[in-house]
Design a protein around this motif. Structure first.
Motif, mmCIF file in Angstrom:
data_model
loop_
_atom_site.group_PDB
_atom_site.id
_atom_site.type_symbol
_atom_site.label_atom_id
_atom_site.label_comp_id
_atom_site.label_asym_id
_atom_site.label_seq_id
_atom_site.Cartn_x
_atom_site.Cartn_y
_atom_site.Cartn_z
ATOM 1 N N LEU A 42 0.138 12.482 3.140
ATOM 2 C CA LEU A 42 0.166 11.657 1.932
ATOM 3 C C LEU A 42 1.510 10.939 1.894
ATOM 4 O O LEU A 42 2.552 11.554 2.091
ATOM 5 N N GLN A 43 1.476 9.642 1.645
ATOM 6 C CA GLN A 43 2.708 8.872 1.555
ATOM 7 C C GLN A 43 2.813 8.222 0.182
ATOM 8 O O GLN A 43 1.839 7.678 -0.333
ATOM 9 N N VAL A 44 4.014 8.277 -0.381
ATOM 10 C CA VAL A 44 4.291 7.619 -1.652
ATOM 11 C C VAL A 44 5.486 6.698 -1.443
ATOM 12 O O VAL A 44 6.585 7.163 -1.119
ATOM 13 N N TYR A 45 5.254 5.412 -1.635
ATOM 14 C CA TYR A 45 6.310 4.414 -1.473
ATOM 15 C C TYR A 45 6.787 3.970 -2.858
ATOM 16 O O TYR A 45 6.053 3.308 -3.597
ATOM 17 N N TYR A 46 8.020 4.315 -3.179
ATOM 18 C CA TYR A 46 8.641 3.845 -4.420
ATOM 19 C C TYR A 46 9.342 2.536 -4.055
ATOM 20 O O TYR A 46 10.461 2.520 -3.536
ATOM 21 N N LEU A 47 8.669 1.429 -4.311
ATOM 22 C CA LEU A 47 9.121 0.131 -3.818
ATOM 23 C C LEU A 47 10.357 -0.365 -4.566
ATOM 24 O O LEU A 47 10.475 -0.201 -5.789
ATOM 25 N N ASP A 53 9.253 -1.497 -11.903
ATOM 26 C CA ASP A 53 8.530 -0.374 -11.304
ATOM 27 C C ASP A 53 7.379 -0.867 -10.452
ATOM 28 O O ASP A 53 6.609 -1.743 -10.878
ATOM 29 N N SER A 54 7.229 -0.270 -9.277
ATOM 30 C CA SER A 54 6.049 -0.491 -8.455
ATOM 31 C C SER A 54 6.011 0.612 -7.409
ATOM 32 O O SER A 54 6.984 0.822 -6.677
ATOM 33 N N THR A 55 4.876 1.311 -7.343
ATOM 34 C CA THR A 55 4.733 2.445 -6.434
ATOM 35 C C THR A 55 3.383 2.382 -5.736
ATOM 36 O O THR A 55 2.361 2.179 -6.382
ATOM 37 N N LEU A 56 3.407 2.570 -4.422
ATOM 38 C CA LEU A 56 2.177 2.615 -3.645
ATOM 39 C C LEU A 56 1.928 4.029 -3.161
ATOM 40 O O LEU A 56 2.816 4.672 -2.593
ATOM 41 N N ILE A 57 0.707 4.509 -3.376
ATOM 42 C CA ILE A 57 0.280 5.808 -2.871
ATOM 43 C C ILE A 57 -0.727 5.572 -1.755
ATOM 44 O O ILE A 57 -1.713 4.852 -1.953
ATOM 45 N N ARG A 58 -0.459 6.145 -0.579
ATOM 46 C CA ARG A 58 -1.399 6.060 0.539
ATOM 47 C C ARG A 58 -1.887 7.467 0.848
ATOM 48 O O ARG A 58 -1.110 8.333 1.236
ATOM 49 N N ILE A 67 0.619 1.596 -8.421
ATOM 50 C CA ILE A 67 1.018 1.781 -9.819
ATOM 51 C C ILE A 67 2.050 0.723 -10.159
ATOM 52 O O ILE A 67 3.170 0.732 -9.640
ATOM 53 N N ASP A 68 1.686 -0.238 -10.994
ATOM 54 C CA ASP A 68 2.552 -1.322 -11.451
ATOM 55 C C ASP A 68 2.947 -2.258 -10.315
ATOM 56 O O ASP A 68 2.758 -1.962 -9.139
ATOM 57 N N GLY A 69 3.504 -3.426 -10.698
ATOM 58 C CA GLY A 69 3.805 -4.452 -9.702
ATOM 59 C C GLY A 69 5.114 -5.167 -9.910
ATOM 60 O O GLY A 69 5.281 -6.300 -9.452
ATOM 61 N N GLY A 70 6.074 -4.500 -10.602
ATOM 62 C CA GLY A 70 7.359 -5.141 -10.819
ATOM 63 C C GLY A 70 7.278 -6.295 -11.794
ATOM 64 O O GLY A 70 6.235 -6.557 -12.397
ATOM 65 N N ASP A 71 8.390 -7.009 -11.952
ATOM 66 C CA ASP A 71 8.459 -8.134 -12.891
ATOM 67 C C ASP A 71 7.772 -9.371 -12.299
ATOM 68 O O ASP A 71 7.357 -9.377 -11.139
ATOM 69 N N ASN A 72 7.678 -10.422 -13.091
ATOM 70 C CA ASN A 72 6.955 -11.632 -12.682
ATOM 71 C C ASN A 72 7.425 -12.179 -11.337
ATOM 72 O O ASN A 72 6.617 -12.555 -10.495
ATOM 73 N N HIS A 73 8.727 -12.227 -11.121
ATOM 74 C CA HIS A 73 9.266 -12.818 -9.900
ATOM 75 C C HIS A 73 9.228 -11.874 -8.710
ATOM 76 O O HIS A 73 9.676 -12.239 -7.615
ATOM 77 N N LYS A 74 8.678 -10.669 -8.890
ATOM 78 C CA LYS A 74 8.617 -9.697 -7.800
ATOM 79 C C LYS A 74 7.218 -9.544 -7.202
ATOM 80 O O LYS A 74 7.024 -8.777 -6.264
ATOM 81 N N GLY A 75 6.260 -10.279 -7.725
ATOM 82 C CA GLY A 75 4.897 -10.156 -7.230
ATOM 83 C C GLY A 75 4.769 -10.456 -5.742
ATOM 84 O O GLY A 75 4.108 -9.723 -4.998
ATOM 85 N N ASP A 76 5.411 -11.530 -5.286
ATOM 86 C CA ASP A 76 5.341 -11.884 -3.868
ATOM 87 C C ASP A 76 5.986 -10.803 -3.004
ATOM 88 O O ASP A 76 5.515 -10.521 -1.894
ATOM 89 N N ASP A 77 7.081 -10.207 -3.488
ATOM 90 C CA ASP A 77 7.730 -9.125 -2.743
ATOM 91 C C ASP A 77 6.785 -7.936 -2.586
ATOM 92 O O ASP A 77 6.706 -7.330 -1.508
ATOM 93 N N TYR A 81 5.408 -6.245 0.846
ATOM 94 C CA TYR A 81 5.464 -4.809 1.160
ATOM 95 C C TYR A 81 4.093 -4.306 1.611
ATOM 96 O O TYR A 81 3.957 -3.627 2.625
ATOM 97 N N LEU A 82 3.075 -4.632 0.824
ATOM 98 C CA LEU A 82 1.724 -4.143 1.118
ATOM 99 C C LEU A 82 1.222 -4.660 2.459
ATOM 100 O O LEU A 82 0.604 -3.917 3.235
ATOM 101 N N LYS A 83 1.504 -5.920 2.758
ATOM 102 C CA LYS A 83 1.058 -6.488 4.035
ATOM 103 C C LYS A 83 1.772 -5.819 5.202
ATOM 104 O O LYS A 83 1.171 -5.583 6.256
#
Length: 291
Positions: A42-47, A53-58, A67-77, A81-83
């Motif tokens: 199990l991997q948890v990425y605290y981005l 806040d933005s956290t990916l659980i794999r 879980i969450d996606g950061g502020d407006n200007h962080k969506g592309d970041d 990360y996900l890609k």
């Protein structure tokens, strides 16, 4: 004159070629963090999304929860990360509450990556950021599922259960934060969103549900969260604080970091370590950081 131009060009070329390289900025593209996944891990990425806040659980079965996606200007970041991690679809997206530093980037993520389901607490907001989130969900022909105490995500081999919200909190958006507990065999993770003392008090009515090895510290380490009673109930070995460098709020607060230190909790901060990855084989948890 032509000879002069050629000479100047050669001099400029030599100066550029021989100059020492400038340090490369730290961006999602060049941050070093684990991209491979071992079998049964199990991997948890605290981005690292700055003050947000933005956290990916794999999961070990290759399912993905954001879980969450950061502020407006962080969506592309977050999408970058996900890609990098090879995420082609998200089994679940959780919007913990309507604050912009948590859901601001989610519309960008949902537009860019297929999503199977979206969870959020039953509280609305009037901001354009929240409306953009709702529109992105609608454009995917999805309906938001209620995030509330007792609801479980349909994951294979991993238990992911919402601990809150428990009651009604009016316009107190932080109190509405959807708190998720993820358990994989003998290891567990608690994700607090921006939950504060009001919702912590409700959680503490069932303290047996709160124990976790890793605590995602509530509200970026604000003094309105992480009460001594909550920390005692969770009894974490590790804590992660998602926070921006030199932020205007002074997060994390000294009173919180002192509580964690007194409780002998090992603390990781995104402002100091970049993206933080926790990896569990079901028995042991190890951490790797981007810097």
């Amino acid at each position: 004159m032509r000879k002069l131009y050629i000479s100047l060009g050669l001099i400029l070329f030599v100066l550029v070629a021989c100059s020492p390289s400038l340090p490369t900025a730290t961006t999602p593209e060049n941050q070093a963090f684990p991209k491979e996944q071992a079998a049964g891990e199990l991997q948890v990425y605290y981005l690292d999304v700055g003050q947000g806040d933005s956290t990916l659980i794999r999961t070990p079965k290759g399912q993905h929860v954001l879980i969450d996606g950061g502020d407006n200007h962080k969506g592309d970041d977050v999408v970058d990360y996900l890609k990098q991690l090879g995420v082609e679809s998200l089994d679940a997206v959780i919007a913990t509450h309507p604050d912009a530093d948590h859901i601001g980037g989610l519309d960008t993520v949902i537009d860019a990556i297929p999503v199977k389901s979206v969870y959020a607490p039953r509280v609305s907001h009037t901001t354009n950021t929240y409306k953009d989130f709702l529109m992105a969900v609608k454009n995917r022909n999805l309906k938001i599922k209620s995030a509330k105490a007792g609801i479980e995500l349909p994951l294979d081999g991993v238990t992911a259960k919402f601990i809150t919200p428990i009651g009604e909190y009016g316009k107190d958006l932080n109190a509405w934060s959807a708190v998720l507990k993820v358990t994989y065999k003998d290891t567990s993770f608690l994700f607090m969103g921006d939950a504060e003392h009001k919702s912590e008090t409700d959680m503490l009515k069932s303290p047996e549900e709160l124990g976790a090895d890793v605590l995602k510290v509530g509200h970026h380490g604000s003094e309105t969260s992480s009460s001594p009673q909550l920390l005692k109930a969770v009894d974490p070995k590790y804590a992660v604080i998602s926070v921006g460098k030199d932020n205007k709020y002074g997060h994390p607060k000294g009173i919180v970091t002192n509580r964690l230190k007194k409780a002998d909790v090992e603390v990781y901060r995104t402002d100091k370590r970049g993206t933080i990855t926790a990896m569990s084989d079901g028995k042991n948890i190890i951490f790797k950081t981007a810097r």
